[in-house]
Write an enzyme that holds these catalytic residues in place. Structure first.
Site, PDB file in Angstrom:
ATOM      1  N   GLU A   1     -10.118   2.430   3.667  1.00 29.64           N
ATOM      2  CA  GLU A   1      -9.711   3.596   2.854  1.00 29.64           C
ATOM      3  C   GLU A   1     -10.927   4.171   2.099  1.00 29.64           C
ATOM      4  O   GLU A   1     -11.118   5.388   2.048  1.00 29.64           O
ATOM      5  CB  GLU A   1      -8.628   3.125   1.886  1.00 29.64           C
ATOM      6  CG  GLU A   1      -8.125   4.139   0.898  1.00 29.64           C
ATOM      7  CD  GLU A   1      -7.136   3.470  -0.085  1.00 29.64           C
ATOM      8  OE1 GLU A   1      -6.223   2.749   0.349  1.00 29.64           O
ATOM      9  OE2 GLU A   1      -7.316   3.668  -1.309  1.00 29.64           O
TER      10      GLU A   1
ATOM     11  N   SER B   1       0.830  -1.216   0.000  1.00 26.13           N
ATOM     12  CA  SER B   1       0.000   0.000   0.000  1.00 26.13           C
ATOM     13  C   SER B   1       0.854   1.251   0.000  1.00 26.13           C
ATOM     14  O   SER B   1       1.934   1.282   0.576  1.00 26.13           O
ATOM     15  CB  SER B   1      -0.917   0.034   1.216  1.00 26.13           C
ATOM     16  OG  SER B   1      -1.658   1.233   1.200  1.00 26.13           O
TER      17      SER B   1
ATOM     18  N   HIS C   1      -7.919  -3.102   4.515  1.00 25.72           N
ATOM     19  CA  HIS C   1      -7.283  -1.768   4.541  1.00 25.72           C
ATOM     20  C   HIS C   1      -7.925  -0.900   3.461  1.00 25.72           C
ATOM     21  O   HIS C   1      -8.283   0.258   3.699  1.00 25.72           O
ATOM     22  CB  HIS C   1      -5.777  -1.910   4.308  1.00 25.72           C
ATOM     23  CG  HIS C   1      -5.100  -0.646   3.838  1.00 25.72           C
ATOM     24  ND1 HIS C   1      -5.218  -0.175   2.538  1.00 25.72           N
ATOM     25  CD2 HIS C   1      -4.321   0.257   4.477  1.00 25.72           C
ATOM     26  CE1 HIS C   1      -4.537   0.950   2.424  1.00 25.72           C
ATOM     27  NE2 HIS C   1      -3.982   1.233   3.584  1.00 25.72           N
ATOM     28  N   ASN C   2      -8.077  -1.449   2.273  1.00 30.16           N
ATOM     29  CA  ASN C   2      -8.674  -0.669   1.180  1.00 30.16           C
ATOM     30  C   ASN C   2     -10.141  -0.349   1.458  1.00 30.16           C
ATOM     31  O   ASN C   2     -10.622   0.728   1.114  1.00 30.16           O
ATOM     32  CB  ASN C   2      -8.555  -1.426  -0.150  1.00 30.16           C
ATOM     33  CG  ASN C   2      -7.147  -1.364  -0.722  1.00 30.16           C
ATOM     34  OD1 ASN C   2      -6.188  -1.161   0.012  1.00 30.16           O
ATOM     35  ND2 ASN C   2      -7.023  -1.544  -2.016  1.00 30.16           N
TER      36      ASN C   2
ATOM     37  N   LYS D   1      -4.743  -6.405   3.407  1.00 24.16           N
ATOM     38  CA  LYS D   1      -4.689  -5.308   2.429  1.00 24.16           C
ATOM     39  C   LYS D   1      -6.090  -4.996   1.895  1.00 24.16           C
ATOM     40  O   LYS D   1      -6.460  -3.831   1.719  1.00 24.16           O
ATOM     41  CB  LYS D   1      -3.745  -5.694   1.276  1.00 24.16           C
ATOM     42  CG  LYS D   1      -3.747  -4.708   0.093  1.00 24.16           C
ATOM     43  CD  LYS D   1      -3.267  -3.328   0.497  1.00 24.16           C
ATOM     44  CE  LYS D   1      -2.901  -2.383  -0.622  1.00 24.16           C
ATOM     45  NZ  LYS D   1      -3.763  -2.200  -1.719  1.00 24.16           N
TER      46      LYS D   1
HETATM   47  P1  NBP Z   1      -1.044  -2.679 -13.753  1.00 20.11           P
HETATM   48  O1  NBP Z   1      -2.031  -3.244 -12.800  1.00 20.11           O
HETATM   49  O2  NBP Z   1      -1.484  -1.613 -14.677  1.00 20.11           O
HETATM   50  O3  NBP Z   1      -0.437  -3.893 -14.612  1.00 20.11           O
HETATM   51  C1  NBP Z   1       0.469  -3.634 -15.664  1.00 20.11           C
HETATM   52  C2  NBP Z   1       1.567  -4.684 -15.669  1.00 20.11           C
HETATM   53  O4  NBP Z   1       0.998  -5.985 -15.822  1.00 20.11           O
HETATM   54  C3  NBP Z   1       2.528  -4.480 -16.843  1.00 20.11           C
HETATM   55  O5  NBP Z   1       3.817  -4.787 -16.402  1.00 20.11           O
HETATM   56  C4  NBP Z   1       2.006  -5.503 -17.839  1.00 20.11           C
HETATM   57  O6  NBP Z   1       2.976  -5.905 -18.779  1.00 20.11           O
HETATM   58  C5  NBP Z   1       1.675  -6.631 -16.920  1.00 20.11           C
HETATM   59  N1  NBP Z   1       0.840  -7.674 -17.538  1.00 20.11           N
HETATM   60  C6  NBP Z   1      -0.452  -7.639 -17.944  1.00 20.11           C
HETATM   61 BR1  NBP Z   1      -1.540  -6.168 -17.899  1.00 20.11          BR
HETATM   62  N2  NBP Z   1      -0.887  -8.797 -18.444  1.00 20.11           N
HETATM   63  C7  NBP Z   1       0.170  -9.629 -18.357  1.00 20.11           C
HETATM   64  C8  NBP Z   1       0.369 -10.969 -18.719  1.00 20.11           C
HETATM   65  N3  NBP Z   1      -0.619 -11.705 -19.214  1.00 20.11           N
HETATM   66  N4  NBP Z   1       1.589 -11.510 -18.521  1.00 20.11           N
HETATM   67  C9  NBP Z   1       2.596 -10.774 -18.018  1.00 20.11           C
HETATM   68  N5  NBP Z   1       2.470  -9.476 -17.626  1.00 20.11           N
HETATM   69  C10 NBP Z   1       1.273  -8.908 -17.808  1.00 20.11           C
HETATM   70  O7  NBP Z   1       0.252  -2.170 -12.963  1.00 20.11           O
HETATM   71  P2  NBP Z   1       0.359  -1.312 -11.618  1.00 20.11           P
HETATM   72  O8  NBP Z   1      -0.603  -0.199 -11.578  1.00 20.11           O
HETATM   73  O9  NBP Z   1       1.810  -1.047 -11.471  1.00 20.11           O
HETATM   74  O10 NBP Z   1      -0.081  -2.349 -10.478  1.00 20.11           O
HETATM   75  C11 NBP Z   1       0.575  -3.580 -10.279  1.00 20.11           C
HETATM   76  C12 NBP Z   1      -0.152  -4.356  -9.192  1.00 20.11           C
HETATM   77  O11 NBP Z   1      -0.075  -3.621  -7.979  1.00 20.11           O
HETATM   78  C13 NBP Z   1      -1.640  -4.564  -9.470  1.00 20.11           C
HETATM   79  O12 NBP Z   1      -2.030  -5.803  -8.986  1.00 20.11           O
HETATM   80  C14 NBP Z   1      -2.292  -3.469  -8.689  1.00 20.11           C
HETATM   81  O13 NBP Z   1      -3.615  -3.793  -8.312  1.00 20.11           O
HETATM   82  C15 NBP Z   1      -1.388  -3.387  -7.473  1.00 20.11           C
HETATM   83  N6  NBP Z   1      -1.376  -2.094  -6.801  1.00 20.11           N
HETATM   84  C16 NBP Z   1      -1.385  -0.947  -7.491  1.00 20.11           C
HETATM   85  C17 NBP Z   1      -1.354   0.272  -6.835  1.00 20.11           C
HETATM   86  C18 NBP Z   1      -1.319   1.561  -7.585  1.00 20.11           C
HETATM   87  O14 NBP Z   1      -1.356   2.621  -6.934  1.00 20.11           O
HETATM   88  N7  NBP Z   1      -1.233   1.546  -8.912  1.00 20.11           N
HETATM   89  C19 NBP Z   1      -1.284   0.286  -5.441  1.00 20.11           C
HETATM   90  C20 NBP Z   1      -1.236  -0.910  -4.751  1.00 20.11           C
HETATM   91  C21 NBP Z   1      -1.280  -2.099  -5.436  1.00 20.11           C
HETATM   92  P3  NBP Z   1       3.073  -5.161 -20.210  1.00 20.11           P
HETATM   93  O15 NBP Z   1       3.922  -3.945 -19.965  1.00 20.11           O
HETATM   94  O16 NBP Z   1       3.711  -6.151 -21.070  1.00 20.11           O
HETATM   95  O17 NBP Z   1       1.674  -4.812 -20.633  1.00 20.11           O
END
Ligand code: NBP
Length: 515
Positions: A221, A142, A217-218, A214
């Site tokens: 939130e 988080s 937590h959300n 988590k």
């Molecule tokens: P995203 O949730 O937007 O996911 C994008 C990533 O997933 C890219 O690296 C993409 O690769 C990869 N991907 C996908 Br889409 N399909 C795939 C597949 N079939 N095989 C391999 N890779 C694949 O990224 P994020 O916002 O950085 O979040 C990452 C995780 O963290 C998520 O689970 C999210 O819920 C969690 N999270 C996010 C936040 C936040 O603030 N954003 C906070 C806390 C937790 P590519 O580049 O090849 O498309």
């Protein structure tokens, strides 16, 4: 820049998924001296990331990047036992990455899913990998982008031997709070992480416990954000304050018990003007909220476990009704509310008190859900430790969390946060204001679903008797569902052979009562 094959067993830890969260967590790990192997499905992203972060970025930290274009090379570049963090889109993509990694791994390697996985998916994955001799950790992460970069709150769940492999990395990368005050230690910069302090991570429990914590937590939130929005709405539409004036109010609140990341960013947003029109920024943002599902998951699970978390569910529903924008616009032309403001006067301080009490109820509900889940899934959750790791890094970080931590230090088996002497006294002091704000909102037609439901939760929880007596009688009447009696021990069930509904006034002798 084409990537060359990385040297074998040169990296301390690997990370798959170089989107926002992945890139920032990699830089955080490297700042702490870890050599991080990196892989992304789309290689161009890895190439860009490596080009943007040449070795000089990591200076004398000892950390750095070990990029790979091929998953086999990525796995081969890791020291053993391998530690691989996955940060891809939750759901199918996580399974796809795990499926492609598993054939390349050896017994004792640990896979860590840092995405927002549903805890039951984590349980399934841990079991499947365990059957192959692989370790699995489902870890909540988080704090968004900034947290991942300079210190998130990390909530790991899985087997203890899996945690032992991950612990040095997670402890190093987590946000840190001051040991005495519990306040987050700020000031981390690239290459200059925070030194010392208490890390905002701890072993949460087996299986899906980390992702569960988590998820809730959300959910909390969602409630916290909604309550701040209701405060804004009441201050604006029942008190007539401008967004800038409300921003100032929130900055003042941020000096007291409500001091929190969410109040701070709300004050910033309300002060902001739209660069295009010059109007208050908040007035140009369409009032249709999005959601990614963790608040809904929390509410569904609370319903499954029978735990009252109305303020969290109301916050989810508030987003749902906001999303019905077109329908609401049509309804606004048909349905009329109060034509003039009610004479009831409320102060800005009363709104602050209403926010404080409602927020406490939302947290009490979330923590009560932890207690129930801990029993249901056999996790033995340490609520005090959970409150501690929420103090820094995460979105709900707040001064308030230190008080929750102290409450659980006083009474580790505290049934409900409302029963803690400190919080009970706070509510007693503030509840008259809380009630007047909910009344004002109702009289003026300003929706306050989370405020109202929190107050109803408080009033229901503190009442020795509820109208569920009539409800049980209704159930016995139409469905022979039986009832318990106030003059008999719990667990004894009775049924009345209800007569013709046209003769409701019965003498006791006429009731055909049976057990
Ligand atoms: P995203 O949730 O937007 O996911 C994008 C990533 O997933 C890219 O690296 C993409 O690769 C990869 N991907 C996908 Br889409 N399909 C795939 C597949 N079939 N095989 C391999 N890779 C694949 O990224 P994020 O916002 O950085 O979040 C990452 C995780 O963290 C998520 O689970 C999210 O819920 C969690 N999270 C996010 C936040 C936040 O603030 N954003 C906070 C806390 C937790 P590519 O580049 O090849 O498309």
């Amino acid at each position: 820049m084409a990537l060359s094959k990385p040297a074998a067993t040169s990296a301390d830890v690997g990370l798959v998924g170089l989107a926002v969260m992945g890139q920032n967590l990699v830089l955080n790990m490297a700042d702490h001296g870890f050599k991080v192997a990196v892989y992304n499905r789309t290689t161009a992203t890895t190439e860009r990331f490596v080009a943007d972060n040449p070795p000089a970025v990591f200076g004398d930290t000892g950390g750095g990047l070990v990029p790979a274009a091929d998953l086999r090379d990525f796995v081969a570049s890791l020291k053993r036992p391998r530690r691989i963090v996955i940060l891809v889109k939750a759901g199918g993509p996580t399974d796809a990455v795990i499926d492609s990694l598993v054939p390349l791994l050896d017994k004792g390697d640990v896979v860590v899913d840092g995405g927002n996985a549903l805890f039951t998916d984590t349980m399934r994955r841990e079991k499947a990998l365990g059957e192959k001799g692989l370790l699995f950790v489902g870890s909540g992460v988080s704090g968004g982008e900034e947290g991942a970069r300079f210190g998130p709150s990390l909530m790991p769940g899985g087997r203890r031997e899996a945690w032992a492999l991950l612990e040095p990395i997670w402890v190093a990368c987590a946000a840190k709070v001051d040991a005495k005050t519990g306040k987050p230690i700020e000031g981390a910069r690239p290459g200059k992480p925070v030194q010392g302090g208490v890390p905002c991570t701890t072993y949460i429990g087996p299986g899906g416990a980390g992702h569960y914590v988590k998820m809730v937590h959300n959910g909390i939130e969602y409630a916290d954000m909604q309550l701040i929005c209701e405060s804004y709405d009441i201050l604006r539409h029942a008190k007539g304050l401008s967004p800038e004036a409300i921003s100032k109010v929130m900055r003042e609140w941020n000096q007291g018990d409500l001091d929190s990341f969410l109040i701070e960013i709300s004050a910033d947003v309300l002060q902001q003007r739209d660069p295009v029109t010059g109007a208050p920024f908040v007035d140009v943002v369409l009032d249709a909220a999005g959601q990614k599902g963790t608040g809904k998951w929390t509410s569904v699970n609370a319903l499954d476990l029978g735990v009252p978390t109305g303020s969290i569910a109301e916050a989810v529903f508030a987003r749902c009704i906001s999303a019905l924008k077109d329908e609401r616009v049509r309804a606004s032309a048909v349905l009329k509310g109060p034509t003039a403001p009610s004479p009831l006067e409320i102060s800005v301080d009363a709104v602050r008190d209403a926010l404080y009490c409602s927020k406490l109820c939302a947290y009490a509900q979330g923590f009560a859900l932890y207690t129930a889940a801990s029993k249901e899934y056999g996790w033995n959750l340490d609520l005090g430790a959970i409150a501690q790791i929420f103090r820094g890094g995460c979105i709900i970080r707040a001064r308030f969390l230190q008080k929750i931590t102290e409450a659980y230090q006083r009474q580790p088996a505290l049934e409900n946060l409302l029963l803690d002497p400190y919080f009970a006294a706070q509510v007693e002091k503030a509840q008259a204001n809380w009630r007047s704000v909910v009344a004002k909102a109702a009289l003026d037609g300003v929706p306050a679903p989370a405020f109202s439901s929190a107050l109803s939760y408080f009033d229901s929880y503190r009442r020795k008797t509820l109208p569920a007596n009539l409800l049980q009688a209704q159930r016995d009447y139409f469905g022979a569902h039986t009832y318990e009696r106030v003059d008999r021990p719990r667990g004894e069930f009775f049924h009345v052979d209800w007569p013709d509904s046209k003769r409701p006034e019965l003498k006791a002798s006429e009731l055909g009562m049976s057990r």
